[in-house]
Design a protein around this motif. Sequence first.
Motif, mmCIF file in Angstrom:
data_model
loop_
_atom_site.group_PDB
_atom_site.id
_atom_site.type_symbol
_atom_site.label_atom_id
_atom_site.label_comp_id
_atom_site.label_asym_id
_atom_site.label_seq_id
_atom_site.Cartn_x
_atom_site.Cartn_y
_atom_site.Cartn_z
ATOM 1 N N ALA A 114 0.833 -1.204 0.000
ATOM 2 C CA ALA A 114 0.000 0.000 0.000
ATOM 3 C C ALA A 114 0.860 1.244 0.000
ATOM 4 C CB ALA A 114 -0.907 0.001 1.239
ATOM 5 N N LYS A 115 0.331 2.318 -0.584
ATOM 6 C CA LYS A 115 1.053 3.581 -0.532
ATOM 7 C C LYS A 115 1.120 4.038 0.924
ATOM 8 C CE LYS A 115 -3.091 6.313 -1.655
ATOM 9 N NZ LYS A 115 -3.682 7.285 -2.602
ATOM 10 N N LYS A 116 2.198 4.698 1.273
ATOM 11 C CA LYS A 116 2.443 5.031 2.671
ATOM 12 C C LYS A 116 1.369 5.955 3.244
ATOM 13 C CE LYS A 116 5.394 9.121 2.113
ATOM 14 N NZ LYS A 116 6.657 9.754 2.544
ATOM 15 N N GLU A 117 0.679 6.730 2.366
ATOM 16 C CA GLU A 117 -0.347 7.652 2.853
ATOM 17 C C GLU A 117 -1.492 6.922 3.551
ATOM 18 O OE1 GLU A 117 1.620 9.577 -0.740
ATOM 19 O OE2 GLU A 117 0.920 7.578 -0.154
ATOM 20 N N ILE A 118 -1.757 5.667 3.137
ATOM 21 C CA ILE A 118 -2.879 4.920 3.703
ATOM 22 C C ILE A 118 -2.669 4.668 5.189
ATOM 23 C CG2 ILE A 118 -4.031 2.657 3.668
ATOM 24 C CD1 ILE A 118 -3.822 2.648 0.687
ATOM 25 N N ALA A 119 -1.423 4.560 5.617
ATOM 26 C CA ALA A 119 -1.145 4.303 7.032
ATOM 27 C C ALA A 119 -1.746 5.382 7.932
ATOM 28 C CB ALA A 119 0.355 4.195 7.269
ATOM 29 N N GLY A 120 -1.912 6.594 7.409
ATOM 30 C CA GLY A 120 -2.466 7.681 8.199
ATOM 31 C C GLY A 120 -3.954 7.873 8.063
ATOM 32 N N TRP A 121 -4.617 7.050 7.257
ATOM 33 C CA TRP A 121 -6.060 7.189 7.081
ATOM 34 C C TRP A 121 -6.805 6.800 8.350
ATOM 35 C CZ3 TRP A 121 -7.591 4.815 1.671
ATOM 36 C CH2 TRP A 121 -7.101 5.654 0.666
ATOM 37 N N PRO A 122 -7.905 7.493 8.670
ATOM 38 C CA PRO A 122 -8.728 7.055 9.797
ATOM 39 C C PRO A 122 -9.420 5.742 9.464
ATOM 40 C CG PRO A 122 -9.812 8.819 8.590
ATOM 41 C CD PRO A 122 -8.432 8.701 8.009
ATOM 42 N N VAL A 123 -9.610 4.906 10.458
ATOM 43 C CA VAL A 123 -10.308 3.635 10.360
ATOM 44 C C VAL A 123 -9.510 2.631 9.528
ATOM 45 C CG1 VAL A 123 -12.433 2.423 9.736
ATOM 46 C CG2 VAL A 123 -12.548 4.795 10.570
ATOM 47 N N LEU A 124 -9.482 2.826 8.230
ATOM 48 C CA LEU A 124 -8.867 1.848 7.341
ATOM 49 C C LEU A 124 -7.363 1.754 7.551
ATOM 50 C CD1 LEU A 124 -9.432 -0.161 5.076
ATOM 51 C CD2 LEU A 124 -9.105 1.692 3.438
ATOM 52 N N GLY A 125 -6.712 2.877 7.817
ATOM 53 C CA GLY A 125 -5.268 2.866 7.996
ATOM 54 C C GLY A 125 -4.812 1.948 9.115
ATOM 55 N N GLY A 126 -5.524 2.001 10.243
ATOM 56 C CA GLY A 126 -5.165 1.147 11.370
ATOM 57 C C GLY A 126 -5.330 -0.325 11.048
ATOM 58 N N LEU A 127 -6.411 -0.661 10.353
ATOM 59 C CA LEU A 127 -6.634 -2.061 9.987
ATOM 60 C C LEU A 127 -5.570 -2.556 9.025
ATOM 61 C CD1 LEU A 127 -10.520 -2.022 9.482
ATOM 62 C CD2 LEU A 127 -9.251 -2.943 11.424
ATOM 63 N N VAL A 128 -5.183 -1.707 8.079
ATOM 64 C CA VAL A 128 -4.158 -2.095 7.109
ATOM 65 C C VAL A 128 -2.812 -2.274 7.797
ATOM 66 C CG1 VAL A 128 -2.899 -1.331 5.059
ATOM 67 C CG2 VAL A 128 -5.368 -1.043 5.174
ATOM 68 N N ARG A 129 -2.475 -1.383 8.717
ATOM 69 C CA ARG A 129 -1.210 -1.521 9.454
ATOM 70 C C ARG A 129 -1.170 -2.810 10.253
ATOM 71 N NH1 ARG A 129 -2.188 3.836 10.793
ATOM 72 N NH2 ARG A 129 -2.701 3.205 12.928
ATOM 73 N N ARG A 130 -2.271 -3.117 10.918
ATOM 74 C CA ARG A 130 -2.317 -4.328 11.733
ATOM 75 C C ARG A 130 -2.231 -5.594 10.880
ATOM 76 N NH1 ARG A 130 -4.183 -3.991 17.040
ATOM 77 N NH2 ARG A 130 -4.659 -1.874 17.738
ATOM 78 N N GLY A 131 -2.585 -5.483 9.610
ATOM 79 C CA GLY A 131 -2.526 -6.642 8.731
ATOM 80 C C GLY A 131 -1.139 -6.931 8.198
ATOM 81 N N GLY A 132 -0.131 -6.176 8.637
ATOM 82 C CA GLY A 132 1.236 -6.433 8.203
ATOM 83 C C GLY A 132 1.552 -5.890 6.829
ATOM 84 N N SER A 133 0.971 -4.774 6.471
ATOM 85 C CA SER A 133 1.174 -4.218 5.140
ATOM 86 C C SER A 133 2.616 -3.791 4.904
ATOM 87 C CB SER A 133 0.264 -3.006 4.926
ATOM 88 O OG SER A 133 -1.086 -3.396 4.903
ATOM 89 N N ILE A 134 2.996 -3.830 3.643
ATOM 90 C CA ILE A 134 4.282 -3.316 3.186
ATOM 91 C C ILE A 134 3.983 -1.970 2.539
ATOM 92 C CG2 ILE A 134 6.229 -3.691 1.628
ATOM 93 C CD1 ILE A 134 5.530 -6.720 1.813
ATOM 94 N N PHE A 135 4.584 -0.913 3.028
ATOM 95 C CA PHE A 135 4.243 0.427 2.553
ATOM 96 C C PHE A 135 5.257 0.915 1.523
ATOM 97 C CE2 PHE A 135 1.967 0.265 6.605
ATOM 98 C CZ PHE A 135 0.706 0.629 6.163
ATOM 99 N N LEU A 136 4.718 1.495 0.456
ATOM 100 C CA LEU A 136 5.511 1.964 -0.672
ATOM 101 C C LEU A 136 5.512 3.491 -0.700
ATOM 102 C CD1 LEU A 136 6.948 1.496 -3.437
ATOM 103 C CD2 LEU A 136 4.668 1.430 -4.471
ATOM 104 N N ASP A 137 6.688 4.066 -0.758
ATOM 105 C CA ASP A 137 6.828 5.518 -0.884
ATOM 106 C C ASP A 137 6.921 5.830 -2.373
ATOM 107 O OD1 ASP A 137 7.424 8.184 -0.831
ATOM 108 O OD2 ASP A 137 8.975 8.030 0.708
ATOM 109 N N ARG A 138 5.814 6.224 -2.969
ATOM 110 C CA ARG A 138 5.775 6.443 -4.410
ATOM 111 C C ARG A 138 6.549 7.685 -4.847
ATOM 112 N NH1 ARG A 138 -0.281 6.561 -6.218
ATOM 113 N NH2 ARG A 138 -0.273 8.248 -4.677
#
Length: 292
Positions: A114-138
């Motif tokens: 996921a793009k790194k911006e998603i990590a800061g999204w409300p609601v969805l960002g937390g769920l994505v982080r907890r799922g072990g996402s790999i963040f991409l700095d585009r």
Amino acid sequence: MSHAWMPASPCGDGCLNDGDPVVGFPRRVLRFTAAILVVLAALLSAPLLLVAPRRLARLIFRGMLRAFGVRLDIRGGADFLTAPAGRGALVVNNHISWLDIVAINALRPMRALAKKEIAGWPVLGGLVRRGGSIFLDRERLTTLPATMAELAGALRSGSLVSVTPEGTTWCGLASGPFTTATFQAAIDGGVPVRPIALRYRLADGRETSRPAFIGPESLIASLRRVASLRGLVLEVHICPEIAPGRAENRRELAALAESAVHSALGTVQIPAQQRRRAPRRQPAPLASPPAK
């Protein structure tokens, strides 16, 4: 846009359908309330994720879809839905909305690129982080090799990883080409690719672009639009997997996956590298001068 390779889509407000049925204001409030309760339940049940991570995570993501009134229509992929954990695969889909991430994990919880911006999204960002996402700095191309190496390592270790090769969201009525970098990670990891095709429609069968998260709008604005829709259905077409070794290189692998998605949606396109250039017309020979 910070560099020439930043993914971009021409889709904007003009792509959104007009006249789609909506629910009343009280129902919208109830939907947001239900979504907040799902998030709170996810936070409170975090310790249980160590005991039954797949089952609980699936319930959380399906609960999020129900909160926003979204019904899943899953087509195909019984082998994918019932496969045991531990077999890595690159899961790729066309990208329309933030709902895509929720729906994919409602099928089978998995990691995501996921793009790194998603990590800061409300609601969805937390769920994505907890799922072990790999963040991409585009915005920093220099970090791409390390990110792709991390992705290949996750695939090699047996993880399912969800990727959106278009690189950005489109309206669904139009789509973008699949970029190739992440497919190299599948080749390096020696894992199959599983294409998934998504389509948003209404209960009466009409396709809608209203759930699309496009243009400069905020996530909150998109959440409000989705919460207002009546009878939203998300078609999920799980395509047959593309086995390792079927493609000679990442470009061919990306083309196979893109073609599978378009075929499932009935919007078949010929992969770019398979399009033959039309032969150039030869100029007509000059007429011979008349004999004297």
